[in-house]
Design a protein around this motif. Structure first.
Motif, PDB file in Angstrom:
ATOM      1  N   GLN A   1       0.816  -1.215   0.000  1.00 30.40           N
ATOM      2  CA  GLN A   1       0.000   0.000   0.000  1.00 30.40           C
ATOM      3  C   GLN A   1       0.849   1.263   0.000  1.00 30.40           C
ATOM      4  OE1 GLN A   1      -0.483   2.340   2.696  1.00 30.40           O
ATOM      5  NE2 GLN A   1       1.025   1.287   3.955  1.00 30.40           N
ATOM      6  N   ARG A   2       2.148   1.153   0.247  1.00 28.54           N
ATOM      7  CA  ARG A   2       3.035   2.317   0.231  1.00 28.54           C
ATOM      8  C   ARG A   2       3.430   2.740  -1.181  1.00 28.54           C
ATOM      9  NH1 ARG A   2       7.150   0.810   5.183  1.00 28.54           N
ATOM     10  NH2 ARG A   2       5.515   0.567   6.751  1.00 28.54           N
ATOM     11  N   PHE A   3       3.149   1.905  -2.167  1.00 32.44           N
ATOM     12  CA  PHE A   3       3.560   2.187  -3.537  1.00 32.44           C
ATOM     13  C   PHE A   3       2.495   2.978  -4.276  1.00 32.44           C
ATOM     14  CE2 PHE A   3       6.550  -0.963  -2.367  1.00 32.44           C
ATOM     15  CZ  PHE A   3       7.650  -0.754  -3.163  1.00 32.44           C
ATOM     16  N   GLY A   4       2.967   3.901  -5.117  1.00 36.45           N
ATOM     17  CA  GLY A   4       2.066   4.722  -5.905  1.00 36.45           C
ATOM     18  C   GLY A   4       2.842   5.468  -6.971  1.00 36.45           C
ATOM     19  N   PRO A   5       2.312   6.597  -7.439  1.00 38.37           N
ATOM     20  CA  PRO A   5       3.022   7.381  -8.457  1.00 38.37           C
ATOM     21  C   PRO A   5       4.419   7.768  -7.972  1.00 38.37           C
ATOM     22  CG  PRO A   5       0.781   8.179  -8.170  1.00 38.37           C
ATOM     23  CD  PRO A   5       1.033   7.188  -7.066  1.00 38.37           C
ATOM     24  N   GLY A   6       5.373   7.723  -8.868  1.00 38.26           N
ATOM     25  CA  GLY A   6       6.756   8.041  -8.520  1.00 38.26           C
ATOM     26  C   GLY A   6       7.565   6.811  -8.133  1.00 38.26           C
ATOM     27  N   ASP A   7       6.867   5.679  -7.965  1.00 33.44           N
ATOM     28  CA  ASP A   7       7.532   4.425  -7.617  1.00 33.44           C
ATOM     29  C   ASP A   7       7.544   3.498  -8.828  1.00 33.44           C
ATOM     30  OD1 ASP A   7       7.812   5.254  -4.935  1.00 33.44           O
ATOM     31  OD2 ASP A   7       5.793   4.547  -4.474  1.00 33.44           O
ATOM     32  N   VAL A   8       8.354   2.458  -8.727  1.00 32.04           N
ATOM     33  CA  VAL A   8       8.448   1.441  -9.784  1.00 32.04           C
ATOM     34  C   VAL A   8       8.213   0.078  -9.153  1.00 32.04           C
ATOM     35  CG1 VAL A   8      10.047   0.253 -11.365  1.00 32.04           C
ATOM     36  CG2 VAL A   8      10.042   2.751 -11.239  1.00 32.04           C
ATOM     37  N   MET A   9       7.457  -0.763  -9.841  1.00 33.61           N
ATOM     38  CA  MET A   9       7.277  -2.148  -9.433  1.00 33.61           C
ATOM     39  C   MET A   9       7.768  -3.025 -10.583  1.00 33.61           C
ATOM     40  SD  MET A   9       6.157  -4.044  -6.874  1.00 33.61           S
ATOM     41  CE  MET A   9       5.131  -2.913  -5.940  1.00 33.61           C
ATOM     42  N   VAL A  10       8.733  -3.880 -10.289  1.00 28.29           N
ATOM     43  CA  VAL A  10       9.279  -4.803 -11.278  1.00 28.29           C
ATOM     44  C   VAL A  10       8.667  -6.168 -11.010  1.00 28.29           C
ATOM     45  CG1 VAL A  10      11.364  -5.878 -12.210  1.00 28.29           C
ATOM     46  CG2 VAL A  10      11.453  -3.519 -11.341  1.00 28.29           C
ATOM     47  N   GLY A  11       7.970  -6.694 -11.989  1.00 27.74           N
ATOM     48  CA  GLY A  11       7.404  -8.038 -11.883  1.00 27.74           C
ATOM     49  C   GLY A  11       8.248  -9.003 -12.684  1.00 27.74           C
ATOM     50  N   ILE A  12       8.643 -10.096 -12.057  1.00 28.85           N
ATOM     51  CA  ILE A  12       9.443 -11.120 -12.731  1.00 28.85           C
ATOM     52  C   ILE A  12       8.639 -12.411 -12.711  1.00 28.85           C
ATOM     53  CG2 ILE A  12      11.615 -12.382 -12.781  1.00 28.85           C
ATOM     54  CD1 ILE A  12      12.836 -10.108 -11.080  1.00 28.85           C
ATOM     55  N   GLY A  13       8.302 -12.903 -13.897  1.00 25.41           N
ATOM     56  CA  GLY A  13       7.523 -14.136 -13.964  1.00 25.41           C
ATOM     57  C   GLY A  13       7.593 -14.770 -15.338  1.00 25.41           C
ATOM     58  N   PHE A  14       7.630 -16.096 -15.334  1.00 24.80           N
ATOM     59  CA  PHE A  14       7.738 -16.868 -16.563  1.00 24.80           C
ATOM     60  C   PHE A  14       6.669 -17.952 -16.571  1.00 24.80           C
ATOM     61  CE2 PHE A  14      11.850 -15.103 -15.416  1.00 24.80           C
ATOM     62  CZ  PHE A  14      12.083 -14.316 -16.533  1.00 24.80           C
ATOM     63  N   SER A  15       6.558 -18.641 -17.685  1.00 25.54           N
ATOM     64  CA  SER A  15       5.495 -19.620 -17.893  1.00 25.54           C
ATOM     65  C   SER A  15       5.243 -20.464 -16.647  1.00 25.54           C
ATOM     66  CB  SER A  15       5.841 -20.511 -19.071  1.00 25.54           C
ATOM     67  OG  SER A  15       4.747 -21.324 -19.385  1.00 25.54           O
ATOM     68  N   ARG A  16       3.956 -20.648 -16.378  1.00 26.32           N
ATOM     69  CA  ARG A  16       3.386 -21.099 -15.113  1.00 26.32           C
ATOM     70  C   ARG A  16       3.495 -19.934 -14.147  1.00 26.32           C
ATOM     71  NH1 ARG A  16       2.911 -27.145 -13.717  1.00 26.32           N
ATOM     72  NH2 ARG A  16       1.329 -26.050 -12.538  1.00 26.32           N
TER      73      ARG A  16
END
Length: 174
Positions: free
Chosen positions: A63-78
């Motif tokens: 909940q601390r994340f918002g504009p000005g922040d970056v979220m990196v999602g790492i995910g592969f098949s399955r």
């Protein structure tokens, strides 16, 4: 992977990481190793980084994340549901999303502002993370090179700290 990499997109992502107030990294199961690698070096470069790996106690930090922040999602098949739901929530809060995944059909891709597709498939029961790790290494080098003066200052301070606490063992003279 290198043939598919759009250089302009790569440098935009680098600038987002540099300017971000906070960086979140969402990964689960086998991709945790990639997330830890990215977190370790971004933190070493002075960035405020939160690693989300599936521990329910960490969900409160989302909940601390918002504009000005970056979220990196790492995910592969399955693809892990955990990763997709984190990105979906962060997106609703106005966080800039970067996906590191395998295909445009990945559920991470439509949630991302920028996606990087790194191949992982080999004829085996496990993925090969050679390409994603190479991509992350290149991205970290680009961030470090862009912040060369700050990086040098941080690393000099860290070397002094590591020496003071005896973090590293000197090589043997054998």
């Amino acid at each position: 992977m290198i043939e598919r990499l759009d250089v302009e997109t790569f440098f935009r992502a680098r600038e987002r990481l540099i300017s971000a107030s906070r960086i979140g990294i969402v990964c689960a199961r086998s991709t945790v190793s990639l997330g830890q690698f990215l977190q370790f070096y971004l933190h070493l470069l002075g960035k405020d980084v939160v690693l989300f790996t599936g521990d329910p106690r960490m969900i409160d930090l989302l909940q601390r994340f918002g504009p000005g922040d970056v979220m990196v999602g790492i995910g592969f098949s399955r693809y892990a549901h955990w990763t997709v739901e984190h990105l979906r929530y962060a997106k609703k809060r106005g966080t800039w999303i970067m996906a590191i995944t395998d295909y445009p059909s990945s559920p991470l891709a439509p949630l991302a502002d920028e996606s990087f597709f790194t191949p992982t498939g080999i004829p085996s029961h496990m993925d090969s993370f050679v390409a994603p790790l190479s991509f992350l290494t290149g991205l970290l080098r680009a961030v470090s090179n862009r912040l060369s003066k700050q990086t040098a200052e941080i690393l000099h301070e860290m070397e002094d700290l590591w020496e003071q606490f005896g973090i590293y063992e000197p090589p043997s003279s054998v």
